[in-house]
Each structure stands twice: as C-alpha cells, then as structure tokens.
Design a protein around this motif. Structure first.
Motif, PDB file in Angstrom:
ATOM      1  N   SER A 299       8.229  62.258  37.744  1.00 46.43           N
ATOM      2  CA  SER A 299       8.691  61.642  36.505  1.00 46.43           C
ATOM      3  C   SER A 299       9.893  62.399  35.939  1.00 46.43           C
ATOM      4  O   SER A 299       9.989  63.620  36.083  1.00 46.43           O
TER       5      SER A 299
ATOM      6  N   GLU B 260       9.459  59.814  31.727  1.00 45.69           N
ATOM      7  CA  GLU B 260       9.401  58.360  31.641  1.00 45.69           C
ATOM      8  C   GLU B 260       8.494  57.894  30.504  1.00 45.69           C
ATOM      9  O   GLU B 260       7.600  58.608  30.072  1.00 45.69           O
TER      10      GLU B 260
ATOM     11  N   LEU C  55       6.618  55.256  34.066  1.00 46.99           N
ATOM     12  CA  LEU C  55       5.708  56.044  34.882  1.00 46.99           C
ATOM     13  C   LEU C  55       4.947  55.162  35.867  1.00 46.99           C
ATOM     14  O   LEU C  55       4.750  55.530  37.027  1.00 46.99           O
TER      15      LEU C  55
ATOM     16  N   CYS D  62       7.230  54.365  38.733  1.00 50.43           N
ATOM     17  CA  CYS D  62       7.289  55.505  39.651  1.00 50.43           C
ATOM     18  C   CYS D  62       6.033  55.575  40.513  1.00 50.43           C
ATOM     19  O   CYS D  62       6.100  55.891  41.708  1.00 50.43           O
TER      20      CYS D  62
ATOM     21  N   LEU E   6       3.143  62.915  38.678  1.00 48.05           N
ATOM     22  CA  LEU E   6       3.171  61.844  37.674  1.00 48.05           C
ATOM     23  C   LEU E   6       2.138  62.027  36.564  1.00 48.05           C
ATOM     24  O   LEU E   6       2.027  61.162  35.696  1.00 48.05           O
TER      25      LEU E   6
ATOM     26  N   TRP F  53      -1.009  55.152  28.267  1.00 47.51           N
ATOM     27  CA  TRP F  53      -0.618  55.719  29.553  1.00 47.51           C
ATOM     28  C   TRP F  53      -1.535  55.194  30.652  1.00 47.51           C
ATOM     29  O   TRP F  53      -2.688  54.835  30.386  1.00 47.51           O
TER      30      TRP F  53
END
Length: 200
Positions: A140, A143, A148, A151, A166, A179
């Motif tokens: 990352s 991000e 994220l 990615c 990550l 998240w």
C-alpha cells in the motif's frame, strides 16, 4: 495471535550494532513460523550492508528491502549472492532496466500501484518481473479502503501464494469507509464481481 506470519520492521534508524542486537533479542520472542520483513530504506553503504547480512543470516528473515544508500545492479547482486534470504527493490525499482531483467540482481520487487500509474501498468511490470524470475510483493501507498481493496485484488491475481504488505488499517485512523476484513492474518476478498468495496 491475529494470524500474521510476517512482521515488518524499519532499519537504518540507529547504529548498525544496536539494531542487530535489537533484532536478535526480538527473534528470541518470535512465535514459531513467524518471520521478519526488514526495510533499510537505503541506509547503508556496501560495507555496512555486507556486515548486516553476515550477522543476520541465521535470523528468521523473510526479506530485506533497499539495503544500499547508492544502489547499483552489481552491488546488489553481490549482496544477494551472499545471503540466504531475498533482497528486494522498492524505491530503486528504476534500476530494473532490460539489462537487469536479463540477470536480476535481487529476488524480489515491491510494487505500489499508485507509484506506477495504476493497476494495469503495475500488472505489466509484475508480469515482466516474474518472467525474469523475480517475485513481486504488492504494498500500500497510504491507500483509502477502496484503493487497498484494488491492491489486494492485484496481489491475489499476480502472486497469490506470497505475503503482501496490505495490513495498514490499524495505522490509518478516521477512514469514512470500512476497511477490508482481516481474518487469521488474511485479507478477505469478496466472492462477488468487482472490488467488493461498499461505502458504509
């Protein structure tokens, strides 16, 4: 306890002997199977890097990023030949010109899609690197939750068996979106089409 198998430390912040002592002490407390991912951020000259590698070769190290202050392919290849763990390029990725791809000086490449113009261009770089025998780690670059996830999808497509960088949600507070969930050390991707990003 959270299931992570790789723990990342930054180096090059203190005298080399002090950092080696701290790493040695840390290794005594690592659970079985957990390894260290180290990033020197270009802190050392070739002599210091050789000294670190010689002292650290018995430690449970997953890889060492950017060991040299002034890297070149010849010096990196010399370091890689003398160590049992992979060296990796991150900020010095510009060194991987076609000539270096023909004889890679390191075993790994750290790719941040935001640095390389997005997913498609990073995918192409990753494929070229893998064709040359270089493993690719996706990480990352601060991000958002959506970035994220993008990615993570790239990591899953490019190198699903490797451990990527990550798990940053605990370091970035105040996100307006949830998240991605991490369970047993693994970021959970949606089985539905698309990134799986849902504004919450």
């Amino acid at each position: 306890a959270a299931g992570f198998r790789i723990v990342k430390f930054k180096l090059g912040c203190a005298p080399l002997a002090d950092e080696l002592n701290a790493l040695s002490a840390c290794c005594a407390y690592l659970p079985l199977g957990v390894k260290l991912r180290l990033d020197a951020n270009g802190a050392w000259n070739i002599t210091e890097a050789l000294g670190f590698i010689s002292a650290a070769n018995g430690m449970p190290i997953d890889m060492l990023e950017e060991p040299l202050r002034d890297p070149d392919c010849e010096s990196l290849a010399r370091l890689q030949a003398g160590t049992s763990f992979p060296l990796a390029l991150d900020e010095s990725v510009h060194l991987l010109a076609p000539a270096c791809f023909a004889a890679p000086p390191v075993q790994r490449l750290v790719l941040k899609p935001a640095r390389f113009g997005g997913l498609r261009s990073t995918w192409k770089i990753g494929q070229n690197a893998q064709a040359a025998g270089i493993e690719c780690i996706i990480t990352s670059a601060l991000e958002s939750a959506c970035g994220l996830l993008a990615c993570a999808h790239l990591a899953a497509a490019l190198a699903p068996s490797l451990v990527h960088g990550l798990a940053v949600d605990q370091w970035l507070k105040g996100s307006p979106w949830p998240w991605p969930r991490i369970r047993d050390g693994r970021l959970q991707l949606s089985r539905q089409p698309g990134l799986g990003f849902t504004p919450g």
